[in-house]
Design a protein around this motif. Structure first.
Motif, mmCIF file in Angstrom:
data_model
loop_
_atom_site.group_PDB
_atom_site.id
_atom_site.type_symbol
_atom_site.label_atom_id
_atom_site.label_comp_id
_atom_site.label_asym_id
_atom_site.label_seq_id
_atom_site.Cartn_x
_atom_site.Cartn_y
_atom_site.Cartn_z
ATOM 1 N N CYS A 294 0.835 -1.215 0.000
ATOM 2 C CA CYS A 294 0.000 0.000 0.000
ATOM 3 C C CYS A 294 0.864 1.257 0.000
ATOM 4 C CB CYS A 294 -0.922 -0.005 1.216
ATOM 5 S SG CYS A 294 -2.232 -1.240 1.160
ATOM 6 N N ASN A 295 1.890 1.273 0.818
ATOM 7 C CA ASN A 295 2.724 2.476 0.915
ATOM 8 C C ASN A 295 3.569 2.679 -0.334
ATOM 9 O OD1 ASN A 295 2.703 3.857 3.810
ATOM 10 N ND2 ASN A 295 2.362 1.681 4.101
ATOM 11 N N ILE A 296 4.048 1.584 -0.925
ATOM 12 C CA ILE A 296 4.824 1.715 -2.159
ATOM 13 C C ILE A 296 3.945 2.248 -3.288
ATOM 14 C CG2 ILE A 296 6.034 0.410 -3.946
ATOM 15 C CD1 ILE A 296 7.096 -1.416 -1.733
ATOM 16 N N GLN A 297 2.726 1.692 -3.418
ATOM 17 C CA GLN A 297 1.816 2.148 -4.456
ATOM 18 C C GLN A 297 1.408 3.601 -4.236
ATOM 19 O OE1 GLN A 297 0.986 0.579 -7.238
ATOM 20 N NE2 GLN A 297 2.244 -1.175 -6.648
ATOM 21 N N THR A 298 1.188 3.981 -2.983
ATOM 22 C CA THR A 298 0.837 5.373 -2.688
ATOM 23 C C THR A 298 1.979 6.304 -3.065
ATOM 24 O OG1 THR A 298 -0.593 4.673 -0.863
ATOM 25 C CG2 THR A 298 0.129 6.962 -0.870
ATOM 26 N N PHE A 299 3.203 5.907 -2.729
ATOM 27 C CA PHE A 299 4.375 6.728 -3.048
ATOM 28 C C PHE A 299 4.560 6.881 -4.557
ATOM 29 C CE2 PHE A 299 8.937 6.978 -4.031
ATOM 30 C CZ PHE A 299 9.259 8.157 -3.381
ATOM 31 N N LEU A 300 4.311 5.804 -5.307
ATOM 32 C CA LEU A 300 4.529 5.835 -6.744
ATOM 33 C C LEU A 300 3.411 6.544 -7.503
ATOM 34 C CD1 LEU A 300 5.855 2.189 -7.336
ATOM 35 C CD2 LEU A 300 7.197 4.297 -7.220
ATOM 36 N N LEU A 301 2.171 6.419 -7.022
ATOM 37 C CA LEU A 301 1.027 6.890 -7.796
ATOM 38 C C LEU A 301 0.477 8.239 -7.357
ATOM 39 C CD1 LEU A 301 -0.971 3.541 -8.125
ATOM 40 C CD2 LEU A 301 0.558 4.579 -9.793
ATOM 41 N N LEU A 302 0.663 8.589 -6.088
ATOM 42 C CA LEU A 302 0.013 9.794 -5.574
ATOM 43 C C LEU A 302 0.475 11.040 -6.314
ATOM 44 C CD1 LEU A 302 -2.023 10.733 -3.501
ATOM 45 C CD2 LEU A 302 -0.163 11.055 -1.881
ATOM 46 N N LYS B 240 -7.768 16.010 -15.316
ATOM 47 C CA LYS B 240 -8.091 14.628 -15.628
ATOM 48 C C LYS B 240 -8.634 13.926 -14.388
ATOM 49 C CE LYS B 240 -4.695 14.006 -19.344
ATOM 50 N NZ LYS B 240 -3.550 13.182 -19.822
ATOM 51 N N TYR B 241 -9.216 12.768 -14.631
ATOM 52 C CA TYR B 241 -9.741 11.962 -13.525
ATOM 53 C C TYR B 241 -8.590 11.315 -12.759
ATOM 54 C CZ TYR B 241 -11.650 7.860 -11.169
ATOM 55 O OH TYR B 241 -11.950 6.915 -10.246
ATOM 56 N N SER B 242 -8.598 11.444 -11.449
ATOM 57 C CA SER B 242 -7.580 10.841 -10.582
ATOM 58 C C SER B 242 -8.142 9.560 -9.986
ATOM 59 C CB SER B 242 -7.186 11.823 -9.463
ATOM 60 O OG SER B 242 -6.639 13.008 -10.015
ATOM 61 N N ASP B 243 -7.587 8.431 -10.405
ATOM 62 C CA ASP B 243 -8.112 7.131 -9.988
ATOM 63 C C ASP B 243 -7.494 6.715 -8.657
ATOM 64 O OD1 ASP B 243 -9.317 4.728 -9.797
ATOM 65 O OD2 ASP B 243 -8.365 3.805 -11.538
ATOM 66 N N PHE B 244 -8.111 7.167 -7.562
ATOM 67 C CA PHE B 244 -7.662 6.776 -6.228
ATOM 68 C C PHE B 244 -8.348 5.499 -5.742
ATOM 69 C CE2 PHE B 244 -6.428 11.184 -6.311
ATOM 70 C CZ PHE B 244 -5.267 11.224 -5.560
ATOM 71 N N TYR B 245 -9.256 4.965 -6.547
ATOM 72 C CA TYR B 245 -10.002 3.781 -6.119
ATOM 73 C C TYR B 245 -9.070 2.597 -5.899
ATOM 74 C CZ TYR B 245 -13.611 0.169 -6.012
ATOM 75 O OH TYR B 245 -14.417 -0.875 -5.632
ATOM 76 N N PHE B 246 -8.055 2.471 -6.741
ATOM 77 C CA PHE B 246 -7.096 1.377 -6.608
ATOM 78 C C PHE B 246 -6.364 1.453 -5.269
ATOM 79 C CE2 PHE B 246 -2.675 -0.035 -7.207
ATOM 80 C CZ PHE B 246 -2.894 -1.371 -7.483
ATOM 81 N N LEU B 247 -5.927 2.668 -4.887
ATOM 82 C CA LEU B 247 -5.225 2.838 -3.614
ATOM 83 C C LEU B 247 -6.148 2.574 -2.431
ATOM 84 C CD1 LEU B 247 -3.199 6.088 -4.387
ATOM 85 C CD2 LEU B 247 -2.407 3.725 -4.491
ATOM 86 N N ALA B 248 -7.380 3.074 -2.516
ATOM 87 C CA ALA B 248 -8.336 2.857 -1.414
ATOM 88 C C ALA B 248 -8.668 1.388 -1.267
ATOM 89 C CB ALA B 248 -9.609 3.667 -1.669
ATOM 90 N N TYR B 249 -8.771 0.686 -2.378
ATOM 91 C CA TYR B 249 -9.091 -0.742 -2.365
ATOM 92 C C TYR B 249 -8.058 -1.522 -1.564
ATOM 93 C CZ TYR B 249 -10.043 -5.408 -4.292
ATOM 94 O OH TYR B 249 -10.316 -6.745 -4.440
ATOM 95 N N TRP B 250 -6.794 -1.270 -1.810
ATOM 96 C CA TRP B 250 -5.746 -2.007 -1.098
ATOM 97 C C TRP B 250 -5.639 -1.577 0.355
ATOM 98 C CZ3 TRP B 250 -3.741 -6.388 -2.384
ATOM 99 C CH2 TRP B 250 -3.716 -6.775 -3.722
#
Length: 576
Positions: A337-345, A354-364
């Protein structure tokens, strides 16, 4: 003295037995103290993850987007949508008004409107909302030959095999063309289907008037067709006051039967974990948790090496391994979760148009929270390993272990009858009563009937003959017969265990006595309490220990009296 030596030969000497017992007591207390520190640290860590504001943020947003009615029609909101007309009324009314907050209540501009909308003036809208739909092709099902003259088109339920990928309508903008998924977003489980990412997508504008014009254009050009099976409305918010992200998904399913089924997801998560001093304190607890995990892993590895296959015969050892596995899984989820947040945020926040897809981060993050919740549940269950030395807890564990075979036999009989009634209810009432609409719902509905929560009027209305018969016989056999049989098994076994404990068959040592003895020994060493008055007190205590051990081994009172006389003669021979 020769006779005394002969009396000492059989078995192990009493001082050695006391030494082993003291070592075991000391080891148990050390393990208990260490584990309590670990449990307290884990509780601080888990409670630090949960913010009370999460609930209030979800409540405020759900009230705004789910409960707000259409202007001039108080009965129509997102929850009550049943037709395509109602859906467009919601899109052009409550959704539009909820997403765009143009000014303060006195029409004063408090911020740059071109930057982003601020819902309730405190929650900034990240990027722009996205709307997407999934469709199925025509002729994905067969029309019965007798009805082909009346209906030539047939749209099946949604599956990836039936999905429509072709252009339709105006074919000029992206909302009329299929777009494949560019992210690893998870599948969505709806009421009547499982839906994947991608579809016919359009994003809203920063301007309220432009978005409203877009909605009207889509409605007039029939963007929603007979092949439409689901529409997703996704957007994300951030509240800097409480450092929480709120990821919102509104879902409208269009089943093959007609009508609309609505559902929703509101996820309030803390993606930015280390902001305040308290967050850094939680980080230190996370480090301590990892240290404990390493220590416990080494301890269990040593035990497995020492005892080999005998290690796996204890249920508590299996619980230890399960707890270690859950801890390692929690750490892996946390790291992911923290790696994905660091890479994608950073990437998600770069372009606000544009649309910011935070659903993937919230899901994990939700899955990580669930894993931690299961972990701390079993961590609390492990407390029973230590308090099982208590008399009451030992009686409980002995009762359950003795009657486990009877309970298994009873469970087989119970579930045969239970599932028979569940299938009966599903087949008889499934088409008319929501509680029995699926076989799974029938099972849970029967559990609620046992607990007193049931809809007898609905059952009776569905079938006025079989309904009352089903209800009365189910209550009689399951509630009055089977449940009382289960209680009788537990009560009889508990009575046997309690009788055994009454004649002395109890644990070798109890937790309360262990703590009391350690406390008294500490006071004696600190000279805050006098030691035993004389050797007679020690001898009397030793005699009582022997008597208690004799009771556990099944000796009667005459045997215990003989043991006491033997002890007295032995002390005389020793010259005491």
């Amino acid at each position: 003295m020769a006779e005394a030596s002969r009396w000492q030969q059989p078995g192990t000497s009493k001082p050695k037995l006391h030494y082993r017992k003291d070592v075991e007591i000391g080891t148990t207390l050390q393990e208990l103290l260490l584990y309590l520190i670990f449990l307290i640290n884990l509780c601080i860590l888990t409670f630090g993850m949960v913010n009370p504001h999460m609930y209030y943020l979800n409540k405020v947003m759900s009230s705004l987007f789910l409960d707000t009615s259409v202007a001039g029609d108080e009965r129509t909101n997102f929850k009550s949508i049943r037709s395509i007309t109602d859906f467009w009324k919601f899109m052009e009314g409550p959704l539009l008004e909820g997403l765009y907050w143009d000014s303060w209540y006195n029409n004063q501009n408090l911020y740059n409107l071109h930057n982003s909308s601020r819902i309730y003036y405190e929650n900034i809208l990240l990027g722009v909302p996205r709307v997407r739909q999934l469709k199925v092709r025509n002729n994905t099902c067969k029309v019965y030959s007798s009805f082909r003259s009346l209906m030539s088109e047939c749209y099946d339920t949604y599956t990836s095999k039936n999905e429509d990928l072709s252009e339709f309508g105006l074919s000029t903008d992206t909302e009329w063309k299929y777009s494949s998924s560019k992210t690893n977003s998870p599948l969505y489980w709806g009421y009547v289907g499982v839906y994947q990412d991608g579809g016919y997508i359009f994003t809203l504008s920063k301007s309220k008037s432009e978005t409203k014009t877009k909605f009207v254009d889509l409605r007039l050009n029939s963007w929603i067709t007979r092949g439409t099976r689901v529409i997703f409305i996704d957007f994300s918010l951030y509240n800097a006051n409480v450092n929480l992200f709120c990821i919102i998904r509104l879902v409208a399913e269009f089943p093959a039967t007609g009508g609309i089924l609505t559902s929703w997801q509101f996820y309030s998560v803390k993606l930015l974990r280390y902001v305040s001093y308290y967050d850094y304190f939680i980080a230190s607890c996370e480090i301590i948790f990892c240290i404990f995990l390493i220590v416990f892993t080494i301890q269990e590895a040593i035990k497995i090496k020492e005892y080999k296959f005998a290690y796996f015969k204890s249920i508590w050892n299996w619980l230890e391994l399960l707890l270690l596995l859950l801890c390692f899984l929690s750490i892996s989820f946390y790291a992911h979760c923290n790696i994905q947040t660091f890479l994608l945020l950073g990437k998600l926040l770069q372009n606000t148009e544009k649309y910011s897809d935070f659903y993937f981060l919230a899901y994990w993050h939700i899955y990580y929270n669930n894993m931690i919740a299961i972990t701390i549940f079993f961590a609390w269950i492990k407390i029973f390993k230590f308090i099982s030395f208590n008399k009451t807890m030992s009686q409980l564990s002995s009762t359950l272990s003795r009657c486990i075979k009877d309970i298994v036999g009873f469970a087989i009989m119970f579930f045969i009858i239970f599932f028979a009634y569940a299938q009966l209810g599903f087949l008889v009432f499934g088409s008319q009563v929501d509680d029995f609409s699926t076989f799974q719902n029938s099972i849970f509905a029967q559990f609620r009937i046992v607990l007193g929560d049931f809809n007898f009027a609905g059952i009776q209305q569905a079938n006025w003959i079989l309904g009352p018969i089903y209800f009365i016989t189910f209550i009689f056999f399951v509630f009055f017969v089977l449940l009382n049989m289960f209680l009788a098994i537990i009560n009889d076994t508990y009575a046997e265990v309690k009788a055994d404990y009454a004649i002395g068959r109890r644990p070798d040592f109890e937790l309360g006595k262990m703590i009391k003895k350690g406390y008294n020994d500490a006071l004696e060493k600190l000279k805050l309490k006098k030691a035993g008055k004389d050797e007679d007190k020690k001898m009397r205590r030793t005699s009582e220990d022997l008597a208690e051990q004799a009771r556990r081994e099944g000796f009667d009172e005459n045997g215990i009296l003989f043991s006491r006389n033997w002890r007295k003669d032995f002390c005389i021979l020793q010259g005491k």
